[in-house]
Design a protein around this motif. Structure first.
Motif, PDB file in Angstrom:
ATOM      1  N   ASP A  35      23.755  40.608  44.091  1.00  0.00           N
ATOM      2  CA  ASP A  35      24.836  39.698  44.485  1.00  0.00           C
ATOM      3  C   ASP A  35      25.283  38.882  43.274  1.00  0.00           C
ATOM      4  OD1 ASP A  35      26.578  37.909  45.632  1.00  0.00           O
ATOM      5  OD2 ASP A  35      25.079  36.887  46.866  1.00  0.00           O
ATOM      6  N   VAL A  36      26.509  39.111  42.804  1.00  0.00           N
ATOM      7  CA  VAL A  36      27.056  38.284  41.736  1.00  0.00           C
ATOM      8  C   VAL A  36      28.128  37.324  42.258  1.00  0.00           C
ATOM      9  CG1 VAL A  36      26.570  39.981  39.944  1.00  0.00           C
ATOM     10  CG2 VAL A  36      28.811  39.979  41.051  1.00  0.00           C
ATOM     11  N   LYS A  37      28.612  37.572  43.474  1.00  0.00           N
ATOM     12  CA  LYS A  37      29.579  36.663  44.084  1.00  0.00           C
ATOM     13  C   LYS A  37      29.820  36.964  45.559  1.00  0.00           C
ATOM     14  CE  LYS A  37      34.410  35.158  44.045  1.00  0.00           C
ATOM     15  NZ  LYS A  37      35.767  35.305  43.451  1.00  0.00           N
ATOM     16  N   TRP A  38      29.939  38.258  45.920  1.00  0.00           N
ATOM     17  CA  TRP A  38      30.447  38.626  47.244  1.00  0.00           C
ATOM     18  C   TRP A  38      29.369  39.134  48.198  1.00  0.00           C
ATOM     19  CZ3 TRP A  38      32.408  40.673  42.602  1.00  0.00           C
ATOM     20  CH2 TRP A  38      33.606  40.115  42.158  1.00  0.00           C
ATOM     21  N   GLY A  39      28.120  39.037  47.835  1.00  0.00           N
ATOM     22  CA  GLY A  39      27.050  39.622  48.621  1.00  0.00           C
ATOM     23  C   GLY A  39      26.401  40.756  47.838  1.00  0.00           C
ATOM     24  N   GLU A  40      25.357  41.338  48.383  1.00  0.00           N
ATOM     25  CA  GLU A  40      24.605  42.360  47.651  1.00  0.00           C
ATOM     26  C   GLU A  40      25.365  43.683  47.626  1.00  0.00           C
ATOM     27  OE1 GLU A  40      20.669  42.601  49.222  1.00  0.00           O
ATOM     28  OE2 GLU A  40      20.008  40.865  48.049  1.00  0.00           O
ATOM     29  N   MET A  41      25.598  44.188  46.408  1.00  0.00           N
ATOM     30  CA  MET A  41      26.317  45.441  46.189  1.00  0.00           C
ATOM     31  C   MET A  41      25.681  46.162  45.016  1.00  0.00           C
ATOM     32  SD  MET A  41      30.183  43.923  46.418  1.00  0.00           S
ATOM     33  CE  MET A  41      30.689  42.946  47.844  1.00  0.00           C
ATOM     34  N   SER A  42      25.751  47.485  45.036  1.00  0.00           N
ATOM     35  CA  SER A  42      25.171  48.260  43.936  1.00  0.00           C
ATOM     36  C   SER A  42      26.221  48.677  42.906  1.00  0.00           C
ATOM     37  CB  SER A  42      24.466  49.510  44.478  1.00  0.00           C
ATOM     38  OG  SER A  42      25.384  50.341  45.173  1.00  0.00           O
ATOM     39  N   LYS A  43      27.503  48.642  43.290  1.00  0.00           N
ATOM     40  CA  LYS A  43      28.557  49.127  42.396  1.00  0.00           C
ATOM     41  C   LYS A  43      29.602  48.045  42.148  1.00  0.00           C
ATOM     42  CE  LYS A  43      29.491  52.687  45.029  1.00  0.00           C
ATOM     43  NZ  LYS A  43      30.104  53.939  45.528  1.00  0.00           N
ATOM     44  N   TYR A  44      30.073  47.991  40.905  1.00  0.00           N
ATOM     45  CA  TYR A  44      31.161  47.083  40.520  1.00  0.00           C
ATOM     46  C   TYR A  44      32.074  47.815  39.536  1.00  0.00           C
ATOM     47  CZ  TYR A  44      28.194  43.398  42.474  1.00  0.00           C
ATOM     48  OH  TYR A  44      27.429  42.633  43.314  1.00  0.00           O
ATOM     49  N   THR A  45      33.261  47.268  39.332  1.00  0.00           N
ATOM     50  CA  THR A  45      34.208  47.832  38.373  1.00  0.00           C
ATOM     51  C   THR A  45      34.490  46.814  37.274  1.00  0.00           C
ATOM     52  OG1 THR A  45      35.259  49.243  40.040  1.00  0.00           O
ATOM     53  CG2 THR A  45      36.529  48.777  38.056  1.00  0.00           C
ATOM     54  N   LEU A  46      34.465  47.279  36.038  1.00  0.00           N
ATOM     55  CA  LEU A  46      34.766  46.435  34.885  1.00  0.00           C
ATOM     56  C   LEU A  46      36.120  46.843  34.332  1.00  0.00           C
ATOM     57  CD1 LEU A  46      31.231  46.685  33.309  1.00  0.00           C
ATOM     58  CD2 LEU A  46      32.270  44.554  34.123  1.00  0.00           C
ATOM     59  N   LYS A  47      37.094  45.931  34.408  1.00  0.00           N
ATOM     60  CA  LYS A  47      38.461  46.219  33.987  1.00  0.00           C
ATOM     61  C   LYS A  47      38.724  45.629  32.598  1.00  0.00           C
ATOM     62  CE  LYS A  47      40.615  48.475  37.348  1.00  0.00           C
ATOM     63  NZ  LYS A  47      41.294  49.777  37.111  1.00  0.00           N
ATOM     64  N   ALA A  48      39.257  46.479  31.705  1.00  0.00           N
ATOM     65  CA  ALA A  48      39.556  46.049  30.344  1.00  0.00           C
ATOM     66  C   ALA A  48      40.885  45.311  30.247  1.00  0.00           C
ATOM     67  CB  ALA A  48      39.579  47.258  29.417  1.00  0.00           C
ATOM     68  N   ASN A  49      41.800  45.592  31.187  1.00  0.00           N
ATOM     69  CA  ASN A  49      43.134  44.954  31.180  1.00  0.00           C
ATOM     70  C   ASN A  49      43.806  45.108  29.810  1.00  0.00           C
ATOM     71  OD1 ASN A  49      42.841  43.752  33.918  1.00  0.00           O
ATOM     72  ND2 ASN A  49      41.253  42.558  32.916  1.00  0.00           N
ATOM     73  N   TRP A  50      43.809  46.335  29.301  1.00  0.00           N
ATOM     74  CA  TRP A  50      44.257  46.611  27.945  1.00  0.00           C
ATOM     75  C   TRP A  50      45.696  46.164  27.697  1.00  0.00           C
ATOM     76  CZ3 TRP A  50      42.487  47.488  23.329  1.00  0.00           C
ATOM     77  CH2 TRP A  50      43.270  48.104  22.357  1.00  0.00           C
ATOM     78  N   LEU A  51      46.565  46.275  28.704  1.00  0.00           N
ATOM     79  CA  LEU A  51      47.976  45.931  28.527  1.00  0.00           C
ATOM     80  C   LEU A  51      48.287  44.484  28.912  1.00  0.00           C
ATOM     81  CD1 LEU A  51      49.765  49.163  29.825  1.00  0.00           C
ATOM     82  CD2 LEU A  51      49.190  48.516  27.473  1.00  0.00           C
ATOM     83  N   ASP A  52      47.293  43.741  29.320  1.00  0.00           N
ATOM     84  CA  ASP A  52      47.519  42.369  29.791  1.00  0.00           C
ATOM     85  C   ASP A  52      46.602  41.417  29.029  1.00  0.00           C
ATOM     86  OD1 ASP A  52      48.009  40.028  31.152  1.00  0.00           O
ATOM     87  OD2 ASP A  52      46.888  40.608  32.941  1.00  0.00           O
ATOM     88  N   LYS A  53      47.152  40.742  28.037  1.00  0.00           N
ATOM     89  CA  LYS A  53      46.339  39.837  27.220  1.00  0.00           C
ATOM     90  C   LYS A  53      45.847  38.626  28.002  1.00  0.00           C
ATOM     91  CE  LYS A  53      48.419  41.151  22.798  1.00  0.00           C
ATOM     92  NZ  LYS A  53      49.147  40.683  21.586  1.00  0.00           N
TER      93      LYS A  53
END
Length: 204
Positions: free
Chosen positions: A109-127
């Motif tokens: 749990d990092v914020k929303w409850g216990e989960m095994s998967k998350y997504t890391l977004k680079a936001n390459w086009l959005d500074k």
């Protein structure tokens, strides 16, 4: 709490002097993070070089550190995205595991409850690293207004917060750590009756 970003949502102003209705959206961004706080940090330990395709997956160890939580874990990371694959800075899906056999998933749990998967977004086009999540929060407010997906984490849309990524203790870049799409609709990955259909690529 790393998810407490403060921003004003859109004010929609109709232009009544025109033959057609013009909507002007006034959006105050980016979110405001408490100046006295540090962003959460996620450290990758292992070989993540030359990850270019969605099929590229690596087994690594990770360390997560924030003001209110820290943990070490084994993890697999995989390149995420479609059109973003051509950008220099890649998105990742990350799945946590109990040990170095990488068999049994670990829910954290990092914020929303216990989960095994998350997504890391680079936001390459959005500074600003804000367009994706700020737009999602506006849409979530609309969904909430009409009572849509009230039983889900963010009314059926993505949620996340900024995070610093380090690779073998070297700063790699600013990302956002987001809900994985499997959790948008409060699905249980261990329940075979919970099914999510999603296209793999845009046809537009």
């Amino acid at each position: 709490n790393p998810g407490n970003w403060t921003f004003k949502t859109a004010n929609i102003i109709p232009n009544t002097n025109a033959n057609t209705t013009l909507f002007v959206i006034v959006l105050i961004i980016p979110f405001v993070v408490n100046a006295s706080s540090e962003l959460p940090k996620l450290y990758f330990y292992g070989n993540v070089k030359n990850m270019e395709e969605k099929s590229d997956e690596r087994k690594i160890e990770v360390k997560y550190v924030s003001e209110d939580k820290s943990f070490d874990s084994f993890a697999k990371i995989r390149v995420q995205g479609a059109s973003s694959l051509r950008y220099d800075k890649k998105n990742f899906n990350i799945t946590f595991y109990e040990d170095n056999t990488y068999v049994n998933k670990r829910k954290i749990d990092v914020k929303w409850g216990e989960m095994s998967k998350y997504t890391l977004k680079a936001n390459w086009l959005d500074k600003t690293h804000s367009r994706n999540l700020v737009s999602a929060d506006i849409y979530a407010d609309i969904q909430k207004k009409y009572g849509l997906f009230d039983n889900t984490l963010n009314n059926g849309v993505v949620d996340g917060f900024p995070i610093e990524i380090y690779v073998n203790d070297k700063f790699y870049g600013l990302y956002t750590l987001n809900l994985h799409k499997d959790y948008f609709f409060d699905l249980d990955e261990d329940n075979p009756n919970n099914i999510l259909f999603a296209s793999k690529a845009s046809t537009l």
